[in-house]
Design an enzyme around this catalytic site. Structure first.
Site, PDB file in Angstrom:
ATOM      1  N   SER A 116      65.917  26.214  92.938  1.00  7.04           N
ATOM      2  CA  SER A 116      65.273  24.954  92.583  1.00  7.04           C
ATOM      3  C   SER A 116      65.381  23.954  93.718  1.00  7.04           C
ATOM      4  O   SER A 116      66.385  23.921  94.440  1.00  7.04           O
ATOM      5  CB  SER A 116      65.922  24.373  91.326  1.00  7.04           C
ATOM      6  OG  SER A 116      65.348  23.125  90.995  1.00  7.04           O
ATOM      7  N   ALA A 122      71.847  18.863  88.184  1.00  7.48           N
ATOM      8  CA  ALA A 122      71.829  17.653  89.000  1.00  7.48           C
ATOM      9  C   ALA A 122      71.271  16.457  88.244  1.00  7.48           C
ATOM     10  O   ALA A 122      71.166  15.366  88.798  1.00  7.48           O
ATOM     11  CB  ALA A 122      70.990  17.877  90.262  1.00  7.48           C
ATOM     12  N   GLY A 123      70.905  16.646  86.966  1.00  3.20           N
ATOM     13  CA  GLY A 123      70.307  15.568  86.191  1.00  3.20           C
ATOM     14  C   GLY A 123      68.797  15.549  86.356  1.00  3.20           C
ATOM     15  O   GLY A 123      68.188  16.446  86.943  1.00  3.20           O
ATOM     16  N   LEU A 124      68.147  14.509  85.806  1.00  2.00           N
ATOM     17  CA  LEU A 124      66.704  14.306  85.914  1.00  2.00           C
ATOM     18  C   LEU A 124      65.897  15.498  85.415  1.00  2.00           C
ATOM     19  O   LEU A 124      64.848  15.835  85.949  1.00  2.00           O
ATOM     20  CB  LEU A 124      66.313  13.992  87.370  1.00  2.00           C
ATOM     21  CG  LEU A 124      66.697  12.604  87.875  1.00  2.00           C
ATOM     22  CD1 LEU A 124      66.320  12.466  89.343  1.00  2.00           C
ATOM     23  CD2 LEU A 124      66.023  11.519  87.053  1.00  2.00           C
ATOM     24  N   GLY A 125      66.389  16.155  84.371  1.00  5.44           N
ATOM     25  CA  GLY A 125      65.641  17.266  83.809  1.00  5.44           C
ATOM     26  C   GLY A 125      65.738  18.544  84.603  1.00  5.44           C
ATOM     27  O   GLY A 125      64.933  19.460  84.410  1.00  5.44           O
ATOM     28  N   SER A 126      66.722  18.645  85.492  1.00  2.00           N
ATOM     29  CA  SER A 126      66.845  19.851  86.309  1.00  2.00           C
ATOM     30  C   SER A 126      67.120  21.082  85.449  1.00  2.00           C
ATOM     31  O   SER A 126      66.624  22.179  85.740  1.00  2.00           O
ATOM     32  CB  SER A 126      67.952  19.680  87.357  1.00  2.00           C
ATOM     33  OG  SER A 126      69.175  19.285  86.758  1.00  2.00           O
ATOM     34  N   GLU A 191      66.970  24.902  76.123  1.00  2.00           N
ATOM     35  CA  GLU A 191      67.588  23.581  76.222  1.00  2.00           C
ATOM     36  C   GLU A 191      68.627  23.369  75.113  1.00  2.00           C
ATOM     37  O   GLU A 191      69.652  22.728  75.324  1.00  2.00           O
ATOM     38  CB  GLU A 191      66.521  22.488  76.142  1.00  2.00           C
ATOM     39  CG  GLU A 191      65.748  22.267  77.427  1.00  2.00           C
ATOM     40  CD  GLU A 191      66.586  21.559  78.472  1.00  2.00           C
ATOM     41  OE1 GLU A 191      66.568  20.323  78.517  1.00  2.00           O
ATOM     42  OE2 GLU A 191      67.285  22.249  79.233  1.00  2.00           O
ATOM     43  N   ASP A 202      62.372  16.584  78.049  1.00  3.85           N
ATOM     44  CA  ASP A 202      62.533  17.111  79.411  1.00  3.85           C
ATOM     45  C   ASP A 202      61.776  18.417  79.601  1.00  3.85           C
ATOM     46  O   ASP A 202      61.078  18.608  80.601  1.00  3.85           O
ATOM     47  CB  ASP A 202      64.016  17.312  79.730  1.00  3.85           C
ATOM     48  CG  ASP A 202      64.735  16.004  79.994  1.00  3.85           C
ATOM     49  OD1 ASP A 202      64.059  14.956  80.011  1.00  3.85           O
ATOM     50  OD2 ASP A 202      65.964  16.024  80.168  1.00  3.85           O
TER      51      ASP A 202
END
Length: 303
Positions: A116, A122-126, A191, A202
């Site tokens: 990726s 790492a956050g932000l929908g990773s 998820e 997300d």
């Protein structure tokens, strides 16, 4: 949770999945962004006695199959302390989808490698992009969805190249709606394995792109997800702080704070709702100066 409306948009970063066949009755998972972690399993040794397959044409139940989750964790995965952070839940989600999608004697064997441009965890929908990636790959491998036929090459094949195929798909219109919706449903299942009680926002923006407004039920507003029409793009600076987050703990902390100090938290949530409403209006109106308005919203303080 107490947040009323959330605004989410996809970022122009990608999670890539590469599959290759195996002929030794094994599957493997390589997480190149998580310490290049690698693990493989003999298909016959997986806890098939604990799985209730979801047959083609059926949808996964709203709740996860906890019996299968526990069986995979106990019998197919090492102790979380013995692998890099994030590798255990990523492998658990991968195996959960693989086993739940399998039906009859169809158990494809293959290597799967994920990479990726925004590392998983790492956050932000990773994690949602990873969920969408494994869901799509496993649906294809289990023959639950099919890639649309490609157009003929725009130039003929030569001695050293197979020819060039040009596909103009304008982003999220690359996949037929039924394909994308099925991928999104299973990405949401992944998820749930990763986060417990996600909203579904997300994974939806990871699969469909664009921007969405999401309202959870029970707040006196129309609940559900709505696409924000007219949204194209915004440029902003994105950095990876490399500071780990535990979403489950953060969400639980907010819920605890609301129970202890409901008036203070509700006041903050009302202010956040006002920001969400303004942001939604700005994103949907092509005549507004979105950049200046969103800059103003980003520095607004809440009481």
């Amino acid at each position: 949770m107490c947040l009323q409306t959330a605004i989410a948009a996809s970022v122009d970063l990608r999670c890539y999945g590469l599959t290759s066949p195996r002929y030794d009755n094994k599957i493997s998972l390589q997480l190149t962004d998580i310490g290049d972690h690698y693990q493989e399993w003999d298909v016959d040794t997986l806890p098939w006695d604990a799985v209730t397959p979801v047959l083609p044409g059926e949808h996964h139940a709203e709740q996860l199959d906890q019996r299968l989750v526990e069986a995979i964790a106990a019998r197919a995965l090492p102790d979380p302390a013995d692998v890099p952070r994030g590798a255990h839940p990523a492998a658990l989600a991968f195996l959960y989808l693989y086993m739940t999608l399998a039906h009859g004697d169809a158990r494809p064997t293959f290597n799967f490698a994920a990479r990726s441009t925004m590392p998983v965890s790492a956050g932000l929908g990773s994690s949602a992009s990873y969920s969408a990636c494994i869901a799509t790959a496993l649906l294809l491998l289990h023959q639950r969805v099919r890639i649309p036929s490609l157009p003929p090459p725009t130039r003929p094949a030569g001695a050293h190249e197979p020819g060039h195929v040009h596909v103009s798909h304008h982003g999220r219109r690359a996949l037929p709606p039924d394909f994308a919706e099925e991928a999104n449903r299973w990405a949401f299942v992944a998820e749930k394995v990763l986060h417990g009680n996600p909203s579904g926002v997300d994974n939806a923006v990871a699969v469909f792109g664009g921007a969405l407004a999401y309202t959870r039920p029970g707040f006196g507003r129309k609940s559900g997800m709505e696409q924000i029409q007219g949204f194209k793009s915004l440029r902003f600076l994105l950095t990876n702080s490399k500071v780990p987050r535990d979403t489950k703990k953060l969400v639980a902390g907010v819920a605890m704070k609301k129970a202890e100090e409901p008036e203070a938290v509700n006041k903050i949530m009302d202010a956040i709702q006002a920001i969400s409403d303004e942001a939604r209006r700005a994103l949907a109106d092509p005549e507004l100066s979105r950049t200046s308005l969103l800059e103003a919203l980003s520095v607004r303080t809440v009481p």
